[in-house]
Design an enzyme around this catalytic site. Structure first.
Site, PDB file in Angstrom:
ATOM      1  N   GLU A 153      -1.740  -5.434   8.629  1.00  0.00           N
ATOM      2  CA  GLU A 153      -0.955  -4.810   9.694  1.00  0.00           C
ATOM      3  C   GLU A 153      -1.660  -4.995  11.033  1.00  0.00           C
ATOM      4  O   GLU A 153      -2.864  -4.724  11.136  1.00  0.00           O
ATOM      5  CB  GLU A 153      -0.778  -3.314   9.407  1.00  0.00           C
ATOM      6  CG  GLU A 153       0.049  -3.042   8.156  1.00  0.00           C
ATOM      7  CD  GLU A 153       0.302  -1.558   7.911  1.00  0.00           C
ATOM      8  OE1 GLU A 153      -0.048  -0.713   8.768  1.00  0.00           O
ATOM      9  OE2 GLU A 153       0.853  -1.245   6.848  1.00  0.00           O
ATOM     10  N   GLU A 159       8.840  -4.116  10.815  1.00  0.00           N
ATOM     11  CA  GLU A 159       9.331  -2.848  10.268  1.00  0.00           C
ATOM     12  C   GLU A 159       9.892  -1.964  11.371  1.00  0.00           C
ATOM     13  O   GLU A 159       9.235  -1.718  12.395  1.00  0.00           O
ATOM     14  CB  GLU A 159       8.185  -2.123   9.524  1.00  0.00           C
ATOM     15  CG  GLU A 159       8.627  -0.806   8.915  1.00  0.00           C
ATOM     16  CD  GLU A 159       7.671  -0.240   7.873  1.00  0.00           C
ATOM     17  OE1 GLU A 159       6.692  -0.929   7.482  1.00  0.00           O
ATOM     18  OE2 GLU A 159       7.909   0.905   7.447  1.00  0.00           O
ATOM     19  N   ASP A 168       0.839  -1.206   0.000  1.00  0.00           N
ATOM     20  CA  ASP A 168       0.000   0.000   0.000  1.00  0.00           C
ATOM     21  C   ASP A 168       0.874   1.257   0.000  1.00  0.00           C
ATOM     22  O   ASP A 168       0.366   2.379  -0.044  1.00  0.00           O
ATOM     23  CB  ASP A 168      -1.021  -0.006   1.152  1.00  0.00           C
ATOM     24  CG  ASP A 168      -0.380  -0.082   2.515  1.00  0.00           C
ATOM     25  OD1 ASP A 168       0.863  -0.174   2.604  1.00  0.00           O
ATOM     26  OD2 ASP A 168      -1.121  -0.051   3.518  1.00  0.00           O
ATOM     27  N   SER A 169       2.209   1.074  -0.003  1.00  0.00           N
ATOM     28  CA  SER A 169       3.116   2.199  -0.233  1.00  0.00           C
ATOM     29  C   SER A 169       2.894   2.757  -1.637  1.00  0.00           C
ATOM     30  O   SER A 169       3.411   3.832  -1.966  1.00  0.00           O
ATOM     31  CB  SER A 169       4.574   1.769  -0.049  1.00  0.00           C
ATOM     32  OG  SER A 169       4.838   0.583  -0.778  1.00  0.00           O
ATOM     33  N   LYS A 206      -1.444  -9.312   2.817  1.00  0.00           N
ATOM     34  CA  LYS A 206      -0.713  -8.870   4.019  1.00  0.00           C
ATOM     35  C   LYS A 206      -1.605  -7.905   4.801  1.00  0.00           C
ATOM     36  O   LYS A 206      -2.307  -7.088   4.199  1.00  0.00           O
ATOM     37  CB  LYS A 206       0.608  -8.187   3.636  1.00  0.00           C
ATOM     38  CG  LYS A 206       1.393  -7.646   4.843  1.00  0.00           C
ATOM     39  CD  LYS A 206       2.845  -7.351   4.509  1.00  0.00           C
ATOM     40  CE  LYS A 206       3.086  -6.026   3.845  1.00  0.00           C
ATOM     41  NZ  LYS A 206       2.616  -4.830   4.580  1.00  0.00           N
ATOM     42  N   ASP A 228      -1.170  -6.074  -0.293  1.00  0.00           N
ATOM     43  CA  ASP A 228      -1.591  -5.463   0.972  1.00  0.00           C
ATOM     44  C   ASP A 228      -3.090  -5.234   1.001  1.00  0.00           C
ATOM     45  O   ASP A 228      -3.662  -4.698   0.035  1.00  0.00           O
ATOM     46  CB  ASP A 228      -0.929  -4.083   1.127  1.00  0.00           C
ATOM     47  CG  ASP A 228       0.324  -4.129   1.976  1.00  0.00           C
ATOM     48  OD1 ASP A 228       0.478  -5.059   2.792  1.00  0.00           O
ATOM     49  OD2 ASP A 228       1.151  -3.205   1.832  1.00  0.00           O
TER      50      ASP A 228
HETATM   51  O1  KIV Z   1       3.497  -1.156   1.661  1.00  0.00           O
HETATM   52  C1  KIV Z   1       4.689  -1.442   1.778  1.00  0.00           C
HETATM   53  O2  KIV Z   1       5.545  -1.056   0.970  1.00  0.00           O
HETATM   54  C2  KIV Z   1       5.093  -2.251   2.918  1.00  0.00           C
HETATM   55  C3  KIV Z   1       6.565  -2.450   3.126  1.00  0.00           C
HETATM   56  C4  KIV Z   1       7.133  -1.253   3.794  1.00  0.00           C
HETATM   57  C5  KIV Z   1       6.852  -3.696   3.865  1.00  0.00           C
HETATM   58  O3  KIV Z   1       4.277  -2.703   3.656  1.00  0.00           O
END
Ligand code: KIV
Length: 273
Positions: free
Chosen positions: A123, A190, A52-53, A121, A91
């Site tokens: 969080e 992280e 989600d970055s 993924k 994500d």
């Molecule tokens: O979204 C992302 O890029 C991440 C990484 C920082 C692991 O979750």
């Protein structure tokens, strides 16, 4: 230097666990589009994270919070179309799985059905237990993410190193154990102290992938734009830059502008008769 990837079989969650058992480190990188995913997969990356970055590096948002499930699915589809070998993780975005396990399952099912990704993924630890259980009950593999969890940035108030104090470190260890017990196949840690990450990697049997978590974990992940030097403003201590693409692209674009202005491009060979 080129890496020779002998094993061209598709990477699975089970193979990552085998890699941990035999001490082979896991490489993981984020990616959000077809062209880059083609290069990264053919270079031999083990895991590609549609992170989600994308909210930051693709859409220009300050945080990861605004990105939507539809947008994550768009990036997921673009990546899986290119990938033949790497395990693809997508994500679940902020607001699509917290606090409502039914909605969490619906979100994860949409990711799996519409993107053809291998897993999702999420969080968090104990606070998202029900969502994790419900997604896993549908046979969808989950990678956890603990420590600095960017979707909670407004709770933390800062991107500083997490779990330096005992209470937070204790909760992080409990959360990591819980995620393993529930059935997650791997966890991203992280920005936490290296010794804490080491302790967790040694205690757990599932692979621990670090970003700013030191060398004693089972694999490493970076954000593609950061490691390729596309994004110049972000320079945390943990980041190693493997290229300076900002300068390379900037110079190429300026040379093109110069050639157009000077009427040097296109020349005769570049024109049709
Ligand atoms: O979204 C992302 O890029 C991440 C990484 C920082 C692991 O979750």
């Amino acid at each position: 230097m080129s890496v020779h990837v002998e094993d061209t079989r598709k990477v699975t969650t089970h193979r990552l666990i085998e890699m941990k058992k035999r001490g082979e480190k896991i490489s993981m990188l984020t990616c959000y589009d077809y062209s880059m995913a083609t290069i990264i997969d053919q270079a031999g990356m083990d895991v590609i994270l549609v992170g989600d970055s994308a909210s930051n590096v693709m859409a220009g948002n300050v945080t990861t919070l605004p990105i939507t499930l539809d947008q994550m699915i768009y990036h997921g589809v673009s990546v899986t179309k290119a990938v033949k070998r790497a395990l693809v993780v997508v994500d679940l975005p902020f607001g699509s799985y917290q606090g409502n396990s039914k909605e969490a399952l619906n979100s994860a099912v949409r990711i799996m059905k519409e993107t053809y990704a291998d897993c999702v993924k999420v969080e968090g630890g104990a606070e998202i237990k029900e969502s994790v259980q419900r997604i896993l009950s549908a046979g969808i593999p989950i990678m956890g993410h603990l420590g600095l969890t960017p979707q909670s940035i407004h709770k933390f108030g800062t991107y500083a190193v997490r779990a330096k104090e005992e209470t937070e470190a204790k909760k992080l260890i409990e959360d990591a154990c819980l995620l393993e017990e529930l059935g997650c196949f791997s966890i991203v840690l992280e920005k936490i102290p290296a010794q804490l990450a080491k302790q967790i990697s040694e205690e757990l049997t599932i692979p621990i992938i670090g970003i700013g978590a030191g060398p004693y974990v089972d694999g490493q992940v970076l954000v593609m734009h950061d490691m390729l030097g596309i994004n110049k403003e972000f320079s945390p201590r943990f980041l190693r830059r493997y290229a300076d693409l900002y300068d390379t692209i900037h110079d190429a674009v300026q040379n093109y502008i110069k050639d157009v202005k000077a009427q040097d491009f296109p020349n005769e060979k570049e024109s049709y008769s």
